[in-house]
Scaffold this motif. Structure first.
Motif, PDB file in Angstrom:
ATOM      1  N   UNK A  55       0.828  -1.197   0.000  1.00  0.00           N
ATOM      2  CA  UNK A  55       0.000   0.000   0.000  1.00  0.00           C
ATOM      3  C   UNK A  55       0.866   1.251   0.000  1.00  0.00           C
ATOM      4  N   UNK A  56       0.517   2.198  -0.843  1.00  0.00           N
ATOM      5  CA  UNK A  56       1.203   3.486  -0.868  1.00  0.00           C
ATOM      6  C   UNK A  56       0.162   4.592  -0.701  1.00  0.00           C
ATOM      7  N   UNK A  57       0.643   5.822  -0.619  1.00  0.00           N
ATOM      8  CA  UNK A  57      -0.260   6.956  -0.460  1.00  0.00           C
ATOM      9  C   UNK A  57      -0.851   7.451  -1.759  1.00  0.00           C
ATOM     10  N   UNK A  58      -0.341   6.952  -2.914  1.00  0.00           N
ATOM     11  CA  UNK A  58      -0.827   7.414  -4.213  1.00  0.00           C
ATOM     12  C   UNK A  58      -2.082   6.639  -4.594  1.00  0.00           C
ATOM     13  N   UNK A  59      -3.166   7.347  -4.842  1.00  0.00           N
ATOM     14  CA  UNK A  59      -4.425   6.677  -5.142  1.00  0.00           C
ATOM     15  C   UNK A  59      -4.383   5.948  -6.482  1.00  0.00           C
ATOM     16  N   UNK A  60      -3.699   6.524  -7.475  1.00  0.00           N
ATOM     17  CA  UNK A  60      -3.662   5.841  -8.768  1.00  0.00           C
ATOM     18  C   UNK A  60      -2.944   4.505  -8.679  1.00  0.00           C
ATOM     19  N   UNK A  61      -1.952   4.417  -7.792  1.00  0.00           N
ATOM     20  CA  UNK A  61      -1.248   3.148  -7.606  1.00  0.00           C
ATOM     21  C   UNK A  61      -2.137   2.136  -6.880  1.00  0.00           C
ATOM     22  N   UNK A  62      -2.790   2.552  -5.815  1.00  0.00           N
ATOM     23  CA  UNK A  62      -3.643   1.637  -5.053  1.00  0.00           C
ATOM     24  C   UNK A  62      -4.859   1.223  -5.877  1.00  0.00           C
ATOM     25  N   UNK A  63      -5.399   2.144  -6.659  1.00  0.00           N
ATOM     26  CA  UNK A  63      -6.536   1.808  -7.504  1.00  0.00           C
ATOM     27  C   UNK A  63      -6.145   0.791  -8.574  1.00  0.00           C
ATOM     28  N   UNK A  64      -4.960   0.957  -9.129  1.00  0.00           N
ATOM     29  CA  UNK A  64      -4.450  -0.013 -10.117  1.00  0.00           C
ATOM     30  C   UNK A  64      -4.338  -1.404  -9.495  1.00  0.00           C
ATOM     31  N   UNK A  65      -3.800  -1.489  -8.286  1.00  0.00           N
ATOM     32  CA  UNK A  65      -3.682  -2.779  -7.606  1.00  0.00           C
ATOM     33  C   UNK A  65      -5.045  -3.381  -7.286  1.00  0.00           C
ATOM     34  N   UNK A  66      -6.018  -2.542  -6.993  1.00  0.00           N
ATOM     35  CA  UNK A  66      -7.363  -3.048  -6.697  1.00  0.00           C
ATOM     36  C   UNK A  66      -8.011  -3.649  -7.940  1.00  0.00           C
ATOM     37  N   UNK A  67      -7.895  -2.961  -9.076  1.00  0.00           N
ATOM     38  CA  UNK A  67      -8.446  -3.506 -10.316  1.00  0.00           C
ATOM     39  C   UNK A  67      -7.806  -4.856 -10.648  1.00  0.00           C
ATOM     40  N   UNK A  68      -6.481  -4.896 -10.628  1.00  0.00           N
ATOM     41  CA  UNK A  68      -5.799  -6.144 -10.982  1.00  0.00           C
ATOM     42  C   UNK A  68      -6.039  -7.234  -9.942  1.00  0.00           C
ATOM     43  N   UNK A  69      -6.163  -6.848  -8.678  1.00  0.00           N
ATOM     44  CA  UNK A  69      -6.406  -7.847  -7.644  1.00  0.00           C
ATOM     45  C   UNK A  69      -7.771  -8.506  -7.783  1.00  0.00           C
ATOM     46  N   UNK A  70      -8.792  -7.722  -8.082  1.00  0.00           N
ATOM     47  CA  UNK A  70     -10.129  -8.284  -8.269  1.00  0.00           C
ATOM     48  C   UNK A  70     -10.198  -9.159  -9.526  1.00  0.00           C
ATOM     49  N   UNK A  71      -9.550  -8.701 -10.598  1.00  0.00           N
ATOM     50  CA  UNK A  71      -9.537  -9.519 -11.818  1.00  0.00           C
ATOM     51  C   UNK A  71      -8.810 -10.833 -11.595  1.00  0.00           C
ATOM     52  N   UNK A  72      -7.757 -10.805 -10.794  1.00  0.00           N
ATOM     53  CA  UNK A  72      -7.033 -12.043 -10.516  1.00  0.00           C
ATOM     54  C   UNK A  72      -7.857 -12.976  -9.640  1.00  0.00           C
ATOM     55  N   UNK A  73      -8.688 -12.438  -8.778  1.00  0.00           N
ATOM     56  CA  UNK A  73      -9.568 -13.293  -7.993  1.00  0.00           C
ATOM     57  C   UNK A  73     -10.596 -13.979  -8.891  1.00  0.00           C
ATOM     58  N   UNK A  74     -11.078 -13.267  -9.904  1.00  0.00           N
ATOM     59  CA  UNK A  74     -12.022 -13.873 -10.840  1.00  0.00           C
ATOM     60  C   UNK A  74     -11.334 -14.899 -11.739  1.00  0.00           C
ATOM     61  N   UNK A  75     -10.149 -14.564 -12.227  1.00  0.00           N
ATOM     62  CA  UNK A  75      -9.432 -15.446 -13.151  1.00  0.00           C
ATOM     63  C   UNK A  75      -7.976 -15.530 -12.714  1.00  0.00           C
ATOM     64  N   UNK A  76      -7.623 -16.482 -11.835  1.00  0.00           N
ATOM     65  CA  UNK A  76      -6.244 -16.577 -11.340  1.00  0.00           C
ATOM     66  C   UNK A  76      -5.209 -16.834 -12.434  1.00  0.00           C
ATOM     67  N   UNK A  77      -5.634 -17.399 -13.560  1.00  0.00           N
ATOM     68  CA  UNK A  77      -4.693 -17.711 -14.644  1.00  0.00           C
ATOM     69  C   UNK A  77      -4.528 -16.562 -15.627  1.00  0.00           C
ATOM     70  N   UNK A  78      -5.241 -15.479 -15.453  1.00  0.00           N
ATOM     71  CA  UNK A  78      -5.158 -14.366 -16.402  1.00  0.00           C
ATOM     72  C   UNK A  78      -3.927 -13.502 -16.179  1.00  0.00           C
ATOM     73  N   UNK A  79      -3.693 -12.552 -17.078  1.00  0.00           N
ATOM     74  CA  UNK A  79      -2.507 -11.671 -17.004  1.00  0.00           C
ATOM     75  C   UNK A  79      -2.718 -10.509 -16.039  1.00  0.00           C
ATOM     76  N   UNK A  80      -2.981 -10.840 -14.783  1.00  0.00           N
ATOM     77  CA  UNK A  80      -3.354  -9.791 -13.831  1.00  0.00           C
ATOM     78  C   UNK A  80      -2.380  -9.662 -12.659  1.00  0.00           C
ATOM     79  N   UNK A  81      -1.170 -10.158 -12.821  1.00  0.00           N
ATOM     80  CA  UNK A  81      -0.185  -9.982 -11.760  1.00  0.00           C
ATOM     81  C   UNK A  81       0.287  -8.540 -11.748  1.00  0.00           C
ATOM     82  N   UNK A  82       0.363  -7.912 -10.579  1.00  0.00           N
ATOM     83  CA  UNK A  82       0.812  -6.508 -10.508  1.00  0.00           C
ATOM     84  C   UNK A  82       2.225  -6.338 -11.040  1.00  0.00           C
TER      85      UNK A  82
END
Length: 280
Positions: free
Chosen positions: A253-280
């Protein structure tokens, strides 16, 4: 008085005689006995072996006088010196860069997160598509196999203040987001793009106003993560909400919202599809 004045002449004559005898002895290989007994230089020459070539004693003494002996080279370290040092010492003795400190590539790891007293990782599942773990949703295969094809959420219009529900088709919406991430992951440089930071909001079906419907805020453990993902409205969350997601999904976690928001999008997509290209 006459005797003292004649001595320099006699001395010079004796010197000339001695030099002639010396030249004669060097050329013929023999020398007078009187010279061998009187001259220390000739005594030195007499000690040389007969087989060695004659050497001028004056030149030999000058060479020995001005000969410079080079200092001995420093002893080389044993070959096993650096191989037996611990790895920590070898790395600490590495040459430093321009900034004066050695740089080592380190993998950034998320610090261990401790829950507050009375808090647990498991909670009652707030939605059918959410698990009983905080900030975690079921995978796409699980949802489709359980006939969970529609994801709904409650919203409120900012113009007429009316509340209602919006429903999204799970698979087409997820494929739209997954395709966008696959095509733009590297150009994003680990930062959320502008359309995620300031999302286009849905239109109000009650008053007809456009770009005015926002998700209703909820407690962190009750956030409808999958609904916000499919509607691409995660940017409406507060920074503390996004940090909550990263905390419970073991993301840095960092203080930059664009960084945390990016990790949230990729984290949720990886939960839906663990085999997809969603590693941070």
């Amino acid at each position: 008085m006459k005797r003292s004045m004649s001595s320099p002449l006699n001395d010079s004559g004796d010197k000339e005689n001695q030099e002639e005898l010396l030249k004669l002895s060097l050329s013929t290989g023999s020398r007078p006995l009187s010279m061998a007994a009187s001259s220390p230089l000739l005594q030195t020459h007499h000690q040389t072996t007969p087989s060695s070539p004659p050497i001028d004693p004056f030149s030999r003494n000058l060479q020995s006088l001005f000969r410079i002996t080079p200092p001995p080279p420093p002893p080389s370290p044993p070959s096993h010196l650096y191989t037996t040092l611990p790895q920590e010492i070898i790395s600490s003795s590495a040459p430093t860069g321009a900034s004066g400190s050695s740089r080592q590539s380190k993998t950034r790891k998320s610090p261990v997160q401790k829950l507050k007293p009375g808090k647990t990782e498991t909670i009652p599942s707030p939605y059918p598509w959410a698990t009983n773990r905080r900030a975690t949703i079921h995978g796409l295969d699980y949802l489709l196999s359980h006939n969970i094809n529609k994801i709904s959420g409650e919203v409120q219009c900012r113009r007429c203040d009316q509340k209602f529900e919006i429903e999204y088709d799970l698979k087409p919406k997820f494929m739209e987001i997954a395709s966008f991430i696959s095509e733009n992951k590297y150009p994003m440089h680990d930062r959320a793009p502008a359309n995620w930071m300031n999302p286009n909001l849905p239109n109000c079906k009650l008053c007809g106003q456009s770009n005015c419907v926002k998700p209703i805020p909820a407690k962190k453990k009750s956030i409808n993560w999958l609904f916000l993902l499919l509607g691409q409205m995660l940017g409406c969350c507060k920074l503390s909400d996004l940090k909550y997601f990263c905390k419970h999904t073991k993301n840095h976690r960092t203080g930059a919202k664009d960084r945390v928001l990016y990790l949230t999008y990729l984290g949720l997509c990886k939960q839906l599809d663990p085999e997809g290209p969603f590693d941070p």
